[in-house]
Scaffold this active site. Sequence first.
Site, PDB file in Angstrom:
ATOM      1  N   GLU A 129       0.843  -1.192   0.000  1.00  0.00           N
ATOM      2  CA  GLU A 129       0.000   0.000   0.000  1.00  0.00           C
ATOM      3  C   GLU A 129       0.881   1.246   0.000  1.00  0.00           C
ATOM      4  OE1 GLU A 129      -3.734   2.055   2.404  1.00  0.00           O
ATOM      5  OE2 GLU A 129      -2.837   0.232   3.206  1.00  0.00           O
ATOM      6  N   GLY A 270       3.479   2.213  10.363  1.00  0.00           N
ATOM      7  CA  GLY A 270       3.322   1.568  11.649  1.00  0.00           C
ATOM      8  C   GLY A 270       3.016   0.096  11.497  1.00  0.00           C
ATOM      9  N   ALA A 271       2.097  -0.200  10.565  1.00  0.00           N
ATOM     10  CA  ALA A 271       1.699  -1.584  10.322  1.00  0.00           C
ATOM     11  C   ALA A 271       0.856  -1.620   9.065  1.00  0.00           C
ATOM     12  CB  ALA A 271       0.911  -2.139  11.506  1.00  0.00           C
ATOM     13  N   MET A 272       0.585  -2.840   8.579  1.00  0.00           N
ATOM     14  CA  MET A 272      -0.169  -3.007   7.332  1.00  0.00           C
ATOM     15  C   MET A 272      -1.120  -4.177   7.464  1.00  0.00           C
ATOM     16  SD  MET A 272      -0.845  -1.919   4.393  1.00  0.00           S
ATOM     17  CE  MET A 272      -2.117  -2.684   3.383  1.00  0.00           C
ATOM     18  N   GLU A 273      -2.371  -3.946   7.051  1.00  0.00           N
ATOM     19  CA  GLU A 273      -3.468  -4.872   7.305  1.00  0.00           C
ATOM     20  C   GLU A 273      -3.641  -5.963   6.259  1.00  0.00           C
ATOM     21  OE1 GLU A 273      -5.484  -1.395   4.994  1.00  0.00           O
ATOM     22  OE2 GLU A 273      -3.878  -1.635   6.443  1.00  0.00           O
ATOM     23  N   ASN A 274      -2.580  -6.376   5.577  1.00  0.00           N
ATOM     24  CA  ASN A 274      -2.692  -7.417   4.562  1.00  0.00           C
ATOM     25  C   ASN A 274      -3.575  -8.565   5.048  1.00  0.00           C
ATOM     26  OD1 ASN A 274      -0.361  -6.043   3.213  1.00  0.00           O
ATOM     27  ND2 ASN A 274       0.719  -6.918   4.960  1.00  0.00           N
ATOM     28  N   HIS A 306      -6.318  -1.863  15.435  1.00  0.00           N
ATOM     29  CA  HIS A 306      -6.593  -1.148  14.187  1.00  0.00           C
ATOM     30  C   HIS A 306      -6.394  -2.050  12.972  1.00  0.00           C
ATOM     31  CE1 HIS A 306      -6.679   2.508  11.597  1.00  0.00           C
ATOM     32  NE2 HIS A 306      -5.870   1.775  10.844  1.00  0.00           N
ATOM     33  N   GLU A 307      -5.254  -2.715  12.916  1.00  0.00           N
ATOM     34  CA  GLU A 307      -4.976  -3.556  11.745  1.00  0.00           C
ATOM     35  C   GLU A 307      -5.907  -4.761  11.689  1.00  0.00           C
ATOM     36  OE1 GLU A 307      -3.172  -2.142   9.605  1.00  0.00           O
ATOM     37  OE2 GLU A 307      -2.419  -0.622  10.988  1.00  0.00           O
ATOM     38  N   GLU A 329      -9.675   4.080   6.445  1.00  0.00           N
ATOM     39  CA  GLU A 329      -8.810   4.518   7.548  1.00  0.00           C
ATOM     40  C   GLU A 329      -9.560   5.319   8.606  1.00  0.00           C
ATOM     41  OE1 GLU A 329      -6.174   3.223   8.097  1.00  0.00           O
ATOM     42  OE2 GLU A 329      -5.457   2.471   6.163  1.00  0.00           O
TER      43      GLU A 329
END
Length: 878
Positions: A129, A270-274, A306-307, A329
């Site tokens: 992303e 911070g992080a990624m929601e794959n 969140h993720e 988001e």
Amino acid sequence: MMMREADATAVRLSEYRPYDWLVDTVELDFQLDPKATRVRAKLAMRPNPKGRKGAPIVLDGDELSLTSIKLNGRELRADEYEATASSLTVKTPPRGKLDLEIETIINPSANTKLMGLFRSNAIYCTQCEAEGFRRITYFPDRPDVLSVYTVRIEADRDEAPFLLSNGNPVEAFGIKGTNRHYAIWHDPFPKPSYLFALVGGKLDYIEDSFITASGKHVMLRIFVECGKTQLAGYAMDALQRSMRWDEKVFGCEYDLDVFHIVAVSDFNMGAMENKGLNIFNDKYVLASPETATDIDYENIEAIIAHEYFHNWTGDRITCRDWFQLCLKEGLTVFRDQEFSSDERSRPVERIGDVRRFKSYQFAEDAGPLAHPVRPDTYREINNFYTVTVYEKGAEVVRMLKTLLGAPGFRKGMDLYFRRHDGDAATVEDFLKCFTDANKRDLTQFSRWYSQAGTPELAVRGRYDAKAKTYSFDIEQMIPPTPGQSAKQPMVIPLKLGLLDGKGRDIALKDAKGKAVPGNLIVLEKSAQKFVFGGIKEKPAVSLNRGFSAPVKIATNFGEENLRFLAKYDSDPFNRYDAVEQLAMLGLVGSARGANEPPAALIEALSNALDNASLDDAFLAQLFSLPDEADIAQQIGKNVDPDAIMAARKKIKREIGVALKEKLAARYQKLTSHRAYSPDAQSAGRRALRNTCLDLLAATESKAEQQRAFKQFEEADNMTDRMAALGVLSQYAIPERETALAAFETRYRNDPLVLDKWFAVQARIPEADTLERVHKLMKHPAFSMTNPNRMRSLIGVFAAGNPAQFNRPDGKGYVFIADTVLGLDSKNPQVAARLLSAFKSWRMLEPARRALAEKELNRIAKTPGLSADVSDIASRSLA
């Protein structure tokens, strides 16, 4: 390394059209190699009925090299396609279903941009992303192309014993006669390319499980770098709590057989929601009492949640195009804020969320980078992962809940999940669900998505003793923002309280005697009048309770009203806000040269310390003065950062001196020798104790500074140790350097902890801090290629030390500009975010303003800038 240079072409929401082809399935085959990973992609495609008939197949790329292309099994001739580093076009594809096979070779080790496939400490990792997948293979890299993915990953077993991707595992075997092995993963849920993920490497993991509401068994694993599993336990606990909460509050159940989190040390975000394989910056996974502060624990809890919540608001329902980014988001930030509020103290979480919102989003709205929650144009989408899209987007969702009520909001969310599961949706799709579920017209409300800027309300209250009424005349206006000079009235929900002389809430009735539901008034016009009857005495006024709308308010209520609310208001947020306003009055006055002590503020704080009903975490927020950047925003123009720094130091000292005995007594009372726990009550106790320590040290008493040094030496957890070090860092005393040296020695082998050491020095409020930062850049633990190291030292200097970044000689601007230009070719995302430190340059006093503008112009005129940095520079100067 080649880089994509700035492109003047803007992308516009009004020009959206569907992609001409559908991609039903994607089969990916990775032959992992540090410098030459071979990627084979097989796309099952067919014409999109909503697309253009007879259109070519145009695929996105970024620094790619094509090695092979086949159509329905046949190698294409050179005249049948056109390939560049940034695109691949099949000129005249057959109509109907087809298979397109593409092979590329990429170099993960050379990928310093950390987008696409890269290596982090010898671990293969992806970040796709927003537009990173095109750095892996040619593809229609846009969020409205949804496909079912099957992924085969092959690697050397010693180099990468774990091979992970999205979805569920299918099979994993060794390859006979070699030291290589492979794994196959299948994700049954169609997803856009930005949610693709791959990880390969030597990893350790912890494992647990979760039983969903319907009885489905889900295996949970958190993967970390070898030797760090003992630091992942809190993240696992947060994950399980998040999964249960989402079932209970939103009815959202997890859908795959496994859920994996992987923590890596080199990550832009911070992080990624794959889908099914969340990839995290390790600072938001790893924690122990010895290495992490209470704030670290809170962040881990919130970001894990969140993720995970993105599984439905982002993965199962994604966004049609990047203009709709707020749809996933902003909505998911709202959800994680609600989770944190339920898990901790709702009033304290709300205060913290709003403090951050005002500090960063109000500043963004007031500067040259202002944009709507849903922008209508962009040149570089990476620059729109902003507080406006995320946090203001969350506030818009919160207002929706306020207007519709909790049951109506839940009905709208339920319909959204039912109607759009598997879709790439828009803001209009989202709002229509609430309209249909509640039979309410939200056309005017939708302006919150399209109009930039912070609404400003002018409120005049009047008490009529004869008629026993209280009336409000309220006017709203939104200042001009880039590209939007004329604004239309917004729908603004304002929660209201009127208090009698004893501080009790008065039951609100309108002029006709009808009860006011939820004590809510809704402003919809440029000017409106609201009248309340049956008011027997002049009331104190508590407006915008709970920060029910993200607006600025100017009133005629006076300081006495603030003092009363600070003592009696039943709404915790507005009680806090009254104290903050009293503090701001004193701080702004002092920055402008006033010498009077802030008597009203000190009285309010003293009363709060005496009030046994107020919890520790709330008091810690109450005693935390507005930051220097917040004070600058309040002043608004011709800002002198040195005067603001001096004013804040002066007010802190006056509070510390006036309340010294009470603060010292509370500090001692809060001292505990119990084992560390990150729970909300214990964290609140530490927060208040350390706030007392800070204010006591501000008296500049040698004994109080020694108290801070003693706490540093004796602390048995990172929260208390870092708090003491932060206090000591503000004073040029020998104990500061002793403590800094001891901290570095103790944690020299722990990069995440050393980030705290870098950051605390970058914030030192002294003229030689810039020289200190230059020296720290040569420290063995510092690396320009690691985003965490960059942010902890240079990012904190630029964004967290206003007086030194805005030095009157301009050297702070030169330093950041030089860093941005040096970093741009390596990691343009991080460079662009660093450059955004200039966002408020126009409100500075003339001399500093000229120096900042000079550096922005120098950057903007540099040849070969990335699209990321060019976009920020040009918008800052526009």
